[in-house]
Design a protein around this motif. Structure first.
Motif, PDB file in Angstrom:
ATOM      1  N   ASN A 199      -6.837  -6.467   6.641  1.00 47.97           N
ATOM      2  CA  ASN A 199      -6.068  -7.115   8.222  1.00 47.97           C
ATOM      3  C   ASN A 199      -4.723  -6.687   8.225  1.00 47.97           C
ATOM      4  O   ASN A 199      -3.977  -6.189   9.117  1.00 47.97           O
ATOM      5  N   VAL A 200      -3.908  -7.011   7.019  1.00 50.10           N
ATOM      6  CA  VAL A 200      -2.736  -6.678   6.944  1.00 50.10           C
ATOM      7  C   VAL A 200      -2.488  -5.048   7.255  1.00 50.10           C
ATOM      8  O   VAL A 200      -1.665  -4.654   8.037  1.00 50.10           O
ATOM      9  N   ALA A 201      -3.220  -4.255   6.541  1.00 53.67           N
ATOM     10  CA  ALA A 201      -3.138  -2.683   6.610  1.00 53.67           C
ATOM     11  C   ALA A 201      -3.393  -2.408   8.187  1.00 53.67           C
ATOM     12  O   ALA A 201      -2.785  -1.649   8.514  1.00 53.67           O
ATOM     13  N   ARG A 202      -4.231  -3.140   8.552  1.00 51.00           N
ATOM     14  CA  ARG A 202      -4.740  -2.592  10.120  1.00 51.00           C
ATOM     15  C   ARG A 202      -3.657  -2.958  11.186  1.00 51.00           C
ATOM     16  O   ARG A 202      -3.038  -2.310  11.760  1.00 51.00           O
ATOM     17  N   LYS A 203      -2.831  -4.276  10.770  1.00 50.08           N
ATOM     18  CA  LYS A 203      -1.560  -4.319  11.642  1.00 50.08           C
ATOM     19  C   LYS A 203      -0.440  -3.491  11.361  1.00 50.08           C
ATOM     20  O   LYS A 203       0.180  -3.327  12.109  1.00 50.08           O
ATOM     21  N   MET A 204      -0.410  -3.068   9.981  1.00 45.87           N
ATOM     22  CA  MET A 204       0.640  -2.101   9.987  1.00 45.87           C
ATOM     23  C   MET A 204       0.357  -0.662  10.159  1.00 45.87           C
ATOM     24  O   MET A 204       1.275   0.241  10.316  1.00 45.87           O
ATOM     25  N   VAL A 236      -2.089   1.112   8.939  1.00 45.56           N
ATOM     26  CA  VAL A 236      -2.337   1.927   7.491  1.00 45.56           C
ATOM     27  C   VAL A 236      -4.031   1.855   7.096  1.00 45.56           C
ATOM     28  O   VAL A 236      -4.629   0.740   7.447  1.00 45.56           O
ATOM     29  N   ASN A 237      -4.313   2.720   6.992  1.00 50.55           N
ATOM     30  CA  ASN A 237      -5.911   2.847   6.338  1.00 50.55           C
ATOM     31  C   ASN A 237      -5.854   2.563   5.181  1.00 50.55           C
ATOM     32  O   ASN A 237      -5.687   2.865   4.033  1.00 50.55           O
ATOM     33  N   ALA A 238      -6.663   1.296   4.894  1.00 44.05           N
ATOM     34  CA  ALA A 238      -6.717   0.811   3.555  1.00 44.05           C
ATOM     35  C   ALA A 238      -7.426   1.483   2.612  1.00 44.05           C
ATOM     36  O   ALA A 238      -7.210   1.664   1.326  1.00 44.05           O
ATOM     37  N   GLU A 239      -8.452   2.313   2.859  1.00 40.92           N
ATOM     38  CA  GLU A 239      -9.370   3.031   2.134  1.00 40.92           C
ATOM     39  C   GLU A 239      -8.426   4.309   1.834  1.00 40.92           C
ATOM     40  O   GLU A 239      -8.402   4.422   0.338  1.00 40.92           O
ATOM     41  N   GLU A 240      -7.651   4.770   2.649  1.00 44.43           N
ATOM     42  CA  GLU A 240      -6.623   5.859   1.987  1.00 44.43           C
ATOM     43  C   GLU A 240      -5.594   5.413   1.235  1.00 44.43           C
ATOM     44  O   GLU A 240      -5.400   6.305   0.151  1.00 44.43           O
ATOM     45  N   ALA A 241      -5.143   4.362   1.313  1.00 40.93           N
ATOM     46  CA  ALA A 241      -4.330   3.770   0.567  1.00 40.93           C
ATOM     47  C   ALA A 241      -4.947   3.505  -0.814  1.00 40.93           C
ATOM     48  O   ALA A 241      -4.070   3.948  -1.941  1.00 40.93           O
ATOM     49  N   LEU A 242      -5.939   2.925  -0.848  1.00 38.94           N
ATOM     50  CA  LEU A 242      -6.244   2.614  -2.255  1.00 38.94           C
ATOM     51  C   LEU A 242      -6.853   3.767  -3.083  1.00 38.94           C
ATOM     52  O   LEU A 242      -6.813   3.858  -4.241  1.00 38.94           O
TER      53      LEU A 242
END
Length: 295
Positions: free
Chosen positions: A237-242, A244-250
Protein backbone atom coordinates in the motif's frame (compact mmCIF):
# COMPACT_ATOMS: atom_id res chain seq x y z
CA UNK A 1 10.85 8.68 -36.36
CA UNK A 2 7.97 11.16 -36.70
CA UNK A 3 5.28 10.99 -34.04
CA UNK A 4 1.78 9.90 -35.05
CA UNK A 5 -1.18 11.72 -33.54
CA UNK A 6 -4.45 9.99 -32.67
CA UNK A 7 -6.20 11.63 -35.63
CA UNK A 8 -3.60 10.16 -37.99
CA UNK A 9 -4.11 6.54 -36.89
CA UNK A 10 -5.82 4.45 -39.55
CA UNK A 11 -6.90 0.82 -39.73
CA UNK A 12 -4.15 -1.06 -41.52
CA UNK A 13 -4.04 -4.60 -42.93
CA UNK A 14 -1.98 -7.16 -41.04
CA UNK A 15 -1.40 -10.01 -43.52
CA UNK A 16 1.15 -11.76 -41.30
CA UNK A 17 -1.40 -11.93 -38.49
CA UNK A 18 -4.05 -13.36 -40.82
CA UNK A 19 -1.56 -15.90 -42.17
CA UNK A 20 -0.68 -16.96 -38.64
CA UNK A 21 -4.36 -17.47 -37.78
CA UNK A 22 -4.76 -19.60 -40.91
CA UNK A 23 -1.73 -21.67 -39.88
CA UNK A 24 -3.20 -22.42 -36.45
CA UNK A 25 -6.56 -23.25 -38.03
CA UNK A 26 -4.78 -25.72 -40.33
CA UNK A 27 -3.05 -27.34 -37.35
CA UNK A 28 -6.45 -27.94 -35.77
CA UNK A 29 -8.04 -29.26 -38.98
CA UNK A 30 -9.09 -32.95 -39.17
CA UNK A 31 -5.95 -33.75 -41.17
CA UNK A 32 -3.77 -31.38 -39.15
CA UNK A 33 -1.36 -31.99 -36.26
CA UNK A 34 -2.33 -34.89 -33.93
CA UNK A 35 -1.13 -32.95 -30.89
CA UNK A 36 -2.83 -29.64 -31.71
CA UNK A 37 -6.12 -31.36 -32.56
CA UNK A 38 -6.56 -32.84 -29.09
CA UNK A 39 -5.70 -29.75 -27.05
CA UNK A 40 -8.34 -28.08 -24.89
CA UNK A 41 -8.55 -24.78 -23.03
CA UNK A 42 -7.53 -26.57 -19.86
CA UNK A 43 -4.73 -28.72 -21.28
CA UNK A 44 -2.64 -25.74 -22.43
CA UNK A 45 -3.71 -23.18 -19.82
CA UNK A 46 -0.40 -23.36 -17.94
CA UNK A 47 1.49 -22.59 -21.15
CA UNK A 48 0.05 -19.08 -21.08
CA UNK A 49 1.71 -18.35 -17.74
CA UNK A 50 5.02 -19.93 -18.76
CA UNK A 51 5.24 -18.01 -22.03
CA UNK A 52 4.29 -14.74 -20.34
CA UNK A 53 7.11 -15.12 -17.81
CA UNK A 54 9.60 -15.90 -20.57
CA UNK A 55 8.47 -12.79 -22.45
CA UNK A 56 8.98 -10.69 -19.31
CA UNK A 57 12.52 -12.07 -18.96
CA UNK A 58 13.31 -11.03 -22.53
CA UNK A 59 11.83 -7.57 -21.95
CA UNK A 60 13.77 -7.02 -18.74
CA UNK A 61 16.97 -8.18 -20.45
CA UNK A 62 16.28 -5.68 -23.27
CA UNK A 63 16.93 -8.57 -25.68
CA UNK A 64 15.00 -7.38 -28.74
CA UNK A 65 15.40 -10.51 -30.94
CA UNK A 66 14.37 -12.66 -27.98
CA UNK A 67 11.41 -10.35 -27.32
CA UNK A 68 10.15 -10.96 -30.86
CA UNK A 69 10.34 -14.72 -30.30
CA UNK A 70 8.77 -14.73 -26.84
CA UNK A 71 5.97 -12.31 -27.70
CA UNK A 72 5.23 -14.60 -30.64
CA UNK A 73 4.93 -17.50 -28.21
CA UNK A 74 2.47 -15.47 -26.10
CA UNK A 75 0.49 -14.64 -29.23
CA UNK A 76 0.47 -18.34 -30.12
CA UNK A 77 -1.32 -19.10 -26.85
CA UNK A 78 -3.96 -16.44 -27.56
CA UNK A 79 -4.57 -17.58 -31.12
CA UNK A 80 -4.57 -21.29 -30.25
CA UNK A 81 -7.01 -20.78 -27.37
CA UNK A 82 -9.22 -18.75 -29.73
CA UNK A 83 -9.10 -21.47 -32.39
CA UNK A 84 -10.05 -24.10 -29.83
CA UNK A 85 -13.01 -21.89 -28.92
CA UNK A 86 -13.92 -21.37 -32.59
CA UNK A 87 -13.93 -25.12 -33.19
CA UNK A 88 -16.30 -25.51 -30.23
CA UNK A 89 -18.54 -22.65 -31.40
CA UNK A 90 -17.69 -20.52 -28.36
CA UNK A 91 -15.96 -17.46 -29.85
CA UNK A 92 -13.34 -16.49 -32.45
CA UNK A 93 -10.15 -14.45 -32.53
CA UNK A 94 -12.25 -11.63 -34.02
CA UNK A 95 -14.45 -11.68 -30.92
CA UNK A 96 -11.34 -11.45 -28.73
CA UNK A 97 -9.92 -8.51 -30.71
CA UNK A 98 -13.27 -6.73 -30.86
CA UNK A 99 -13.88 -7.08 -27.13
CA UNK A 100 -10.45 -5.88 -26.09
CA UNK A 101 -10.57 -2.98 -28.55
CA UNK A 102 -13.93 -1.86 -27.18
CA UNK A 103 -12.60 -2.09 -23.64
CA UNK A 104 -9.43 -0.13 -24.43
CA UNK A 105 -11.40 2.64 -26.13
CA UNK A 106 -13.88 2.71 -23.24
CA UNK A 107 -11.10 2.91 -20.67
CA UNK A 108 -9.27 5.75 -22.44
CA UNK A 109 -11.81 8.57 -22.45
CA UNK A 110 -8.85 10.94 -21.99
CA UNK A 111 -7.79 9.93 -25.52
CA UNK A 112 -11.07 9.06 -27.25
CA UNK A 113 -13.36 11.30 -25.21
CA UNK A 114 -13.36 14.54 -23.26
CA UNK A 115 -11.94 13.36 -19.91
CA UNK A 116 -8.74 15.08 -18.78
CA UNK A 117 -5.71 13.20 -17.44
CA UNK A 118 -2.48 15.14 -17.05
CA UNK A 119 -0.07 12.30 -16.28
CA UNK A 120 0.19 8.53 -15.90
CA UNK A 121 -0.92 8.59 -12.25
CA UNK A 122 -4.09 10.48 -13.14
CA UNK A 123 -4.74 7.92 -15.89
CA UNK A 124 -4.71 5.17 -13.26
CA UNK A 125 -7.34 7.10 -11.29
CA UNK A 126 -9.48 7.34 -14.45
CA UNK A 127 -9.13 3.60 -15.04
CA UNK A 128 -10.18 2.79 -11.48
CA UNK A 129 -13.27 5.00 -11.81
CA UNK A 130 -14.21 3.36 -15.12
CA UNK A 131 -13.69 -0.15 -13.76
CA UNK A 132 -15.86 0.66 -10.76
CA UNK A 133 -18.60 1.97 -13.08
CA UNK A 134 -18.30 -1.20 -15.20
CA UNK A 135 -18.66 -3.35 -12.08
CA UNK A 136 -21.73 -1.42 -10.95
CA UNK A 137 -23.32 -1.93 -14.37
CA UNK A 138 -22.47 -5.65 -14.30
CA UNK A 139 -23.89 -5.95 -10.75
CA UNK A 140 -27.11 -4.26 -11.84
CA UNK A 141 -27.42 -6.63 -14.81
CA UNK A 142 -26.77 -9.66 -12.60
CA UNK A 143 -29.29 -8.47 -10.04
CA UNK A 144 -31.87 -7.95 -12.76
CA UNK A 145 -31.30 -11.50 -13.96
CA UNK A 146 -31.62 -12.90 -10.45
CA UNK A 147 -27.93 -13.77 -10.24
CA UNK A 148 -25.48 -13.02 -7.44
CA UNK A 149 -23.29 -10.00 -8.35
CA UNK A 150 -19.55 -10.61 -8.51
CA UNK A 151 -17.63 -9.38 -5.48
CA UNK A 152 -15.18 -6.53 -5.94
CA UNK A 153 -12.18 -8.81 -5.38
CA UNK A 154 -13.52 -11.84 -7.24
CA UNK A 155 -11.85 -10.59 -10.41
CA UNK A 156 -8.38 -10.90 -8.86
CA UNK A 157 -7.13 -14.40 -9.74
CA UNK A 158 -6.03 -16.41 -6.72
CA UNK A 159 -3.41 -17.98 -8.99
CA UNK A 160 -1.55 -14.64 -9.15
CA UNK A 161 1.74 -14.45 -7.23
CA UNK A 162 1.00 -13.13 -3.75
CA UNK A 163 2.66 -9.75 -4.32
CA UNK A 164 0.68 -9.19 -7.51
CA UNK A 165 -2.52 -10.20 -5.71
CA UNK A 166 -1.76 -7.69 -2.96
CA UNK A 167 -1.31 -4.91 -5.51
CA UNK A 168 -4.55 -5.70 -7.30
CA UNK A 169 -6.55 -6.18 -4.09
CA UNK A 170 -5.34 -2.95 -2.47
CA UNK A 171 -5.97 -0.94 -5.62
CA UNK A 172 -9.49 -2.29 -6.02
CA UNK A 173 -10.29 -1.65 -2.37
CA UNK A 174 -8.97 1.90 -2.70
CA UNK A 175 -11.16 2.48 -5.76
CA UNK A 176 -14.16 1.74 -3.51
CA UNK A 177 -12.99 4.35 -1.00
CA UNK A 178 -11.30 1.94 1.44
CA UNK A 179 -7.98 3.72 1.68
CA UNK A 180 -5.70 5.87 3.83
CA UNK A 181 -5.76 9.63 3.29
CA UNK A 182 -2.04 9.84 2.45
CA UNK A 183 1.22 7.89 2.41
CA UNK A 184 2.17 9.02 5.92
CA UNK A 185 -0.92 7.29 7.28
CA UNK A 186 0.18 4.08 5.55
CA UNK A 187 3.66 4.39 7.06
CA UNK A 188 1.99 4.54 10.47
CA UNK A 189 0.20 1.30 9.58
CA UNK A 190 3.53 -0.26 8.58
CA UNK A 191 5.00 0.65 11.99
CA UNK A 192 1.96 -0.86 13.70
CA UNK A 193 2.23 -4.10 11.74
CA UNK A 194 5.99 -4.38 12.34
CA UNK A 195 5.40 -4.03 16.08
CA UNK A 196 2.78 -6.80 15.95
CA UNK A 197 5.18 -9.01 13.98
CA UNK A 198 7.92 -8.48 16.54
CA UNK A 199 5.49 -9.30 19.33
CA UNK A 200 4.31 -12.51 17.64
CA UNK A 201 7.86 -13.60 16.91
CA UNK A 202 8.97 -12.79 20.45
CA UNK A 203 6.21 -14.95 21.91
CA UNK A 204 6.85 -17.93 19.61
CA UNK A 205 9.02 -20.88 20.62
CA UNK A 206 12.24 -20.89 18.60
CA UNK A 207 14.97 -23.33 17.65
CA UNK A 208 18.61 -22.61 18.51
CA UNK A 209 19.04 -20.89 15.13
CA UNK A 210 16.30 -18.38 15.90
CA UNK A 211 13.68 -19.84 13.57
CA UNK A 212 10.15 -20.36 14.83
CA UNK A 213 9.69 -23.95 16.02
CA UNK A 214 6.59 -25.05 14.11
CA UNK A 215 6.59 -28.48 15.76
CA UNK A 216 6.47 -26.97 19.23
CA UNK A 217 3.66 -24.61 18.30
CA UNK A 218 2.06 -24.66 14.83
CA UNK A 219 -0.27 -21.90 15.98
CA UNK A 220 2.66 -19.64 16.88
CA UNK A 221 4.23 -20.09 13.45
CA UNK A 222 0.89 -19.37 11.81
CA UNK A 223 0.61 -16.18 13.88
CA UNK A 224 4.08 -15.02 12.80
CA UNK A 225 3.30 -15.76 9.15
CA UNK A 226 0.05 -13.82 9.41
CA UNK A 227 1.76 -10.79 10.94
CA UNK A 228 4.55 -10.91 8.35
CA UNK A 229 1.91 -11.00 5.63
CA UNK A 230 0.31 -7.90 7.16
CA UNK A 231 3.67 -6.09 7.04
CA UNK A 232 4.18 -6.99 3.39
CA UNK A 233 0.61 -6.01 2.49
CA UNK A 234 0.98 -2.63 4.19
CA UNK A 235 4.25 -2.02 2.28
CA UNK A 236 2.41 -2.77 -0.95
CA UNK A 237 0.00 0.00 0.00
CA UNK A 238 2.96 2.33 0.57
CA UNK A 239 4.14 1.52 -2.94
CA UNK A 240 0.68 2.16 -4.38
CA UNK A 241 0.44 5.51 -2.62
CA UNK A 242 3.88 6.42 -4.00
CA UNK A 243 2.90 5.40 -7.52
CA UNK A 244 5.44 2.56 -7.53
CA UNK A 245 4.80 -0.98 -8.76
CA UNK A 246 5.81 -3.25 -5.88
CA UNK A 247 6.26 -6.27 -8.15
CA UNK A 248 8.65 -4.39 -10.43
CA UNK A 249 10.50 -2.92 -7.46
CA UNK A 250 11.09 -6.34 -5.91
CA UNK A 251 12.06 -7.87 -9.26
CA UNK A 252 14.58 -5.06 -9.65
CA UNK A 253 16.05 -5.79 -6.24
CA UNK A 254 16.26 -9.51 -7.05
CA UNK A 255 18.09 -8.67 -10.27
CA UNK A 256 20.47 -6.37 -8.43
CA UNK A 257 21.19 -9.05 -5.82
CA UNK A 258 21.87 -11.60 -8.58
CA UNK A 259 24.40 -9.28 -10.22
CA UNK A 260 26.19 -8.56 -6.95
CA UNK A 261 26.26 -12.24 -6.04
CA UNK A 262 27.67 -13.15 -9.45
CA UNK A 263 30.46 -10.62 -8.91
CA UNK A 264 31.21 -12.09 -5.48
CA UNK A 265 31.35 -15.62 -6.88
CA UNK A 266 33.66 -14.48 -9.67
CA UNK A 267 35.93 -12.58 -7.27
CA UNK A 268 36.10 -15.57 -4.93
CA UNK A 269 36.84 -17.92 -7.81
CA UNK A 270 39.63 -15.56 -8.91
CA UNK A 271 41.24 -16.25 -5.53
CA UNK A 272 40.75 -19.99 -5.97
CA UNK A 273 38.12 -20.00 -3.22
CA UNK A 274 34.37 -20.44 -2.68
CA UNK A 275 32.13 -17.86 -1.04
CA UNK A 276 30.88 -20.39 1.49
CA UNK A 277 34.49 -20.95 2.68
CA UNK A 278 35.11 -17.24 3.34
CA UNK A 279 34.68 -15.46 6.63
CA UNK A 280 31.76 -13.11 7.18
CA UNK A 281 34.13 -10.11 6.97
CA UNK A 282 35.55 -11.33 3.64
CA UNK A 283 32.09 -11.81 2.18
CA UNK A 284 31.07 -8.35 3.34
CA UNK A 285 34.17 -6.88 1.67
CA UNK A 286 33.21 -8.49 -1.65
CA UNK A 287 29.63 -7.28 -1.22
CA UNK A 288 30.77 -3.70 -0.71
CA UNK A 289 33.05 -3.97 -3.75
CA UNK A 290 30.09 -5.15 -5.83
CA UNK A 291 28.05 -2.16 -4.65
CA UNK A 292 30.89 0.25 -5.50
CA UNK A 293 31.06 -1.08 -9.06
CA UNK A 294 27.40 -0.12 -9.56
CA UNK A 295 28.08 3.54 -8.84
Amino acid sequence: MAETCVADVQVRPHPAFDEFIATIEALRAPDGCPWDKVQTHQSIASNMVEEAYEAVDAIEADDVPHMVEELGDVLLQVVLQSQIAADAGEFTINDVCRAVNEKIVRRHPHVFGDVQAGDANEVLDVWDQIKMAEKEAADAAADGAGAVPEGLLDGVPRSFPALMQAQKISRKAASAGFDWPDVEAVWAKVDEEVAELREAYGAAPKSSNGKVDAEASPAAKAAVELELGDVLFSLVNVARKMGVNAEEALRGTCGKFRERWAFMEGAAAGQGRRIEDMTADERETLWQMAKMLEA
